[in-house]
Design a protein around this motif. Sequence first.
Motif, PDB file in Angstrom:
ATOM      1  N   GLU A 150       7.380 136.678  33.920  1.00  0.00           N
ATOM      2  CA  GLU A 150       7.694 137.000  32.532  1.00  0.00           C
ATOM      3  C   GLU A 150       8.580 135.961  31.876  1.00  0.00           C
ATOM      4  OE1 GLU A 150       9.170 140.935  32.145  1.00  0.00           O
ATOM      5  OE2 GLU A 150       7.306 141.841  32.813  1.00  0.00           O
ATOM      6  N   THR A 166       8.307 132.276  25.989  1.00  0.00           N
ATOM      7  CA  THR A 166       9.209 132.485  27.114  1.00  0.00           C
ATOM      8  C   THR A 166      10.560 133.045  26.707  1.00  0.00           C
ATOM      9  OG1 THR A 166       9.919 130.196  26.959  1.00  0.00           O
ATOM     10  CG2 THR A 166       8.162 130.694  28.522  1.00  0.00           C
ATOM     11  N   ILE A 172       8.894 137.986  24.792  1.00  0.00           N
ATOM     12  CA  ILE A 172       8.518 138.820  25.934  1.00  0.00           C
ATOM     13  C   ILE A 172       8.804 140.294  25.684  1.00  0.00           C
ATOM     14  CG2 ILE A 172       8.989 139.288  28.371  1.00  0.00           C
ATOM     15  CD1 ILE A 172       9.659 136.285  28.605  1.00  0.00           C
ATOM     16  N   TYR A 173      10.030 140.592  25.215  1.00  0.00           N
ATOM     17  CA  TYR A 173      10.453 141.979  25.100  1.00  0.00           C
ATOM     18  C   TYR A 173      10.513 142.491  23.665  1.00  0.00           C
ATOM     19  CZ  TYR A 173      11.951 140.951  29.827  1.00  0.00           C
ATOM     20  OH  TYR A 173      11.980 140.564  31.134  1.00  0.00           O
TER      21      TYR A 173
END
Length: 191
Positions: free
Chosen positions: A85, A161, A166-167
């Motif tokens: 991730e 990245t 990602i979140y």
Amino acid sequence: MEVILLERIAKLGQMGETVKVRDGFARNYLLPLGKALRANEANKKRFEAERATLEARNVERRSEAQKIADVLNGKSFVVVRAAGETGQLYGSVAARDVAEVLAAEGFNVGRNQIVLNTPIKSIGLHKVELALHAEVEASVELNVARSAEEAARQAKGETLTSADAIYGVDEDALRPEDFFDPEADRDGDEE
């Protein structure tokens, strides 16, 4: 050992020059690959006799390499690899992998022509230099991603990245107070 160079070699010399090199470099690389001859009288005469042929062959190779460089320069290639991730690859992308990607697109480039000092270990856009001939270089871009869809997003300029990508969290908005209560009793005893 002194050798006569049969072609231009970077950081060593031009065709026809007599240079002093380490014995192992001459025996293991220059002589077996036909890039040089031992510097003795017989080989000097042989070189002078073949000089025109060698120069013509060098010009031909350079023009072929220049044609390939004109097509390759600035092109982008997608490499799909498994990654965590955070964008760290589970493996890496080495010169062999770059050569395979170029071959799949129809370009015959040897892995010894790919200038990659360290393997690529993260997703993203990476510039890779190609030394197609001693006098011809090209540069391509590798788009290393987890999927073709992700590669398309990266090509548009998205960063994949960061915590935001990602979140869905804004990194600047994160504060230590969001994760722990400084007023909480640490030893677990109630007073």
